[in-house]
Design a protein around this motif. Structure first.
Motif, PDB file in Angstrom:
ATOM      1  N   LYS A  53       0.820  -3.563   6.554  1.00 59.58           N
ATOM      2  CA  LYS A  53       0.088  -3.706   7.808  1.00 59.58           C
ATOM      3  C   LYS A  53       0.845  -4.592   8.798  1.00 59.58           C
ATOM      4  O   LYS A  53       1.066  -4.221   9.956  1.00 59.58           O
ATOM      5  CB  LYS A  53      -1.290  -4.281   7.534  1.00 59.58           C
ATOM      6  N   GLU A  54       1.279  -5.755   8.311  1.00 59.17           N
ATOM      7  CA  GLU A  54       2.002  -6.674   9.188  1.00 59.17           C
ATOM      8  C   GLU A  54       3.350  -6.095   9.580  1.00 59.17           C
ATOM      9  O   GLU A  54       3.784  -6.219  10.740  1.00 59.17           O
ATOM     10  CB  GLU A  54       2.184  -8.018   8.496  1.00 59.17           C
ATOM     11  N   PHE A  55       4.015  -5.413   8.618  1.00 56.68           N
ATOM     12  CA  PHE A  55       5.315  -4.816   8.884  1.00 56.68           C
ATOM     13  C   PHE A  55       5.202  -3.737   9.965  1.00 56.68           C
ATOM     14  O   PHE A  55       6.000  -3.676  10.904  1.00 56.68           O
ATOM     15  CB  PHE A  55       5.879  -4.227   7.590  1.00 56.68           C
ATOM     16  N   GLY A  56       4.148  -2.915   9.840  1.00 51.61           N
ATOM     17  CA  GLY A  56       3.951  -1.874  10.844  1.00 51.61           C
ATOM     18  C   GLY A  56       3.655  -2.450  12.223  1.00 51.61           C
ATOM     19  O   GLY A  56       4.112  -1.914  13.257  1.00 51.61           O
ATOM     20  N   GLN A  57       2.888  -3.538  12.291  1.00 47.04           N
ATOM     21  CA  GLN A  57       2.560  -4.158  13.570  1.00 47.04           C
ATOM     22  C   GLN A  57       3.803  -4.700  14.287  1.00 47.04           C
ATOM     23  O   GLN A  57       3.975  -4.496  15.507  1.00 47.04           O
ATOM     24  CB  GLN A  57       1.544  -5.278  13.348  1.00 47.04           C
ATOM     25  N   VAL A  58       4.675  -5.398  13.553  1.00 44.95           N
ATOM     26  CA  VAL A  58       5.864  -5.977  14.199  1.00 44.95           C
ATOM     27  C   VAL A  58       6.846  -4.889  14.610  1.00 44.95           C
ATOM     28  O   VAL A  58       7.521  -4.998  15.653  1.00 44.95           O
ATOM     29  CB  VAL A  58       6.539  -7.024  13.287  1.00 44.95           C
ATOM     30  N   ILE A  59       6.904  -3.758  13.814  1.00 45.70           N
ATOM     31  CA  ILE A  59       7.776  -2.652  14.217  1.00 45.70           C
ATOM     32  C   ILE A  59       7.263  -2.035  15.523  1.00 45.70           C
ATOM     33  O   ILE A  59       8.038  -1.760  16.455  1.00 45.70           O
ATOM     34  CB  ILE A  59       7.844  -1.582  13.105  1.00 45.70           C
ATOM     35  N   ASN A  60       5.966  -1.807  15.609  1.00 45.66           N
ATOM     36  CA  ASN A  60       5.385  -1.234  16.842  1.00 45.66           C
ATOM     37  C   ASN A  60       5.572  -2.173  18.040  1.00 45.66           C
ATOM     38  O   ASN A  60       5.804  -1.724  19.160  1.00 45.66           O
ATOM     39  CB  ASN A  60       3.898  -0.949  16.619  1.00 45.66           C
TER      40      ASN A  60
END
Length: 339
Positions: A53-60
């Motif tokens: 979840k956190e990884f996807g947020q920072v990528i976006n």
């Protein structure tokens, strides 16, 4: 990994290079088919579930920052390109504008004004459309006076009392009516006479007339004033005054300067005599002073008048008066170096 992505976010936010090549390199680095974001999305499947979840947020976030940065900088570059297309390279020195030239009539008029200003004459102006009183009657030219025939006049058809002024003496009348002596003024301006247009005469021309009213003014004062003018204007120190007639001065005289006979042009313009007429002058008639409300028993004075075109033709060796009014750029550009 997440800390590394956050560092890329800060670097993307800080990027502000408006060079087109640098911006393209930035776009490829983050958004290209082989760019950093593509690799990070491919890495997403290898991330532990509790971090996805956190990884996807920072990528976006990184993707949004990179796309916005590319968009804003591209708009800035395109805006600069539009301005360059309209105005050229705004960083280059401006192109100088072509320098205009004063008209020879203006040059001579200003020179005459400067000469008389140094000896205390001010400048007075008046209307070009005049009434009979100021143009004729007040100047000792009552109705039906034969001397009126000396000045072919443009009258206003609907009102015979209104006309185009035939001389700037009308300005002197107005000045005397509104000022008390001592008076020392010159009146430059355009005048009109119903004459046939030729190389030597025109229905429109310019005059400068001078007036000096005070106590105990003599003809010697007039002569010394004119001698000073001819020295300053022409560099000539030899003048002569020939008896003449003007309705508003008595005695009256024509003023000649000795032009010389050094060239063929000198012979032509002086008709082989060396002498050249430049103006008329005389002592102001007491009737004129009385008509303007000045006591002729207490005051007297002198007046003089000259044509600006005639002076300009002499100074610049112009053979046809019509050239002053044709607005031929080839003629006018010759005066660009004049002050």
């Amino acid at each position: 990994m997440i800390d590394t992505i956050k560092q890329h976010i800060e670097e993307a936010k800080a990027f502000n290079d408006k060079n087109k090549e640098a911006l393209e390199a930035f776009r490829i680095k983050y958004l290209g088919s082989k760019g950093l974001l593509k690799a990070l999305f491919n890495e997403f499947k290898n991330i532990p579930n509790d971090q996805k979840k956190e990884f996807g947020q920072v990528i976006n976030t990184l993707k949004a920052v990179a796309e916005e940065k590319v968009r804003s900088l591209q708009e800035s570059l395109e805006s600069g390109a539009d301005n360059a297309g309209k105005y050229g390279d705004l960083t280059r020195p401006g192109m100088p504008f072509a320098v205009g030239a004063r008209h020879p009539i203006s040059l001579v008029k200003n020179q005459i004004i400067d000469i008389f200003s140094t000896i205390g004459f001010n400048v007075s102006e008046g209307p070009e459309i005049e009434d009979d009183w100021h143009n004729f009657t007040a100047l000792n030219l009552p109705e039906y006076h034969p001397a009126r025939d000396m000045q072919d006049t443009f009258f206003i058809q609907t009102n015979p009392d209104v006309l185009l002024r035939t001389h700037t003496s009308s300005v002197q009348v107005r000045y005397m009516e509104s000022h008390k002596p001592p008076i020392r003024t010159i009146s430059p301006g355009r005048v009109f006479r119903n004459e046939a247009v030729s190389s030597r005469s025109h229905c429109i021309f310019h005059q400068v007339e001078g007036l000096y009213i005070d106590k105990d003014v003599s003809f010697a004062d007039l002569k010394q004033t004119l001698l000073y003018f001819t020295k300053e204007m022409f560099g000539k120190s030899k003048i002569r005054l020939r008896p003449s007639y003007f309705p508003f001065t008595e005695p009256s005289a024509e003023v000649d300067i000795y032009w010389g006979l050094k060239t063929e042009t000198d012979y032509r313009i002086t008709k082989g005599t060396g002498w050249l007429e430049i103006m008329g002058c005389g002592m102001v008639d007491p009737n004129v002073l009385k008509n303007c409300g000045i006591n002729p028993e207490e005051y007297n004075g002198f007046a003089f008048g000259m044509g600006i075109e005639r002076i300009a033709m002499l100074l610049y060796q112009i053979g046809d008066i019509r050239m002053f009014y044709e607005n031929d750029v080839r003629f006018l550009e010759q005066f660009k170096t004049s002050i």
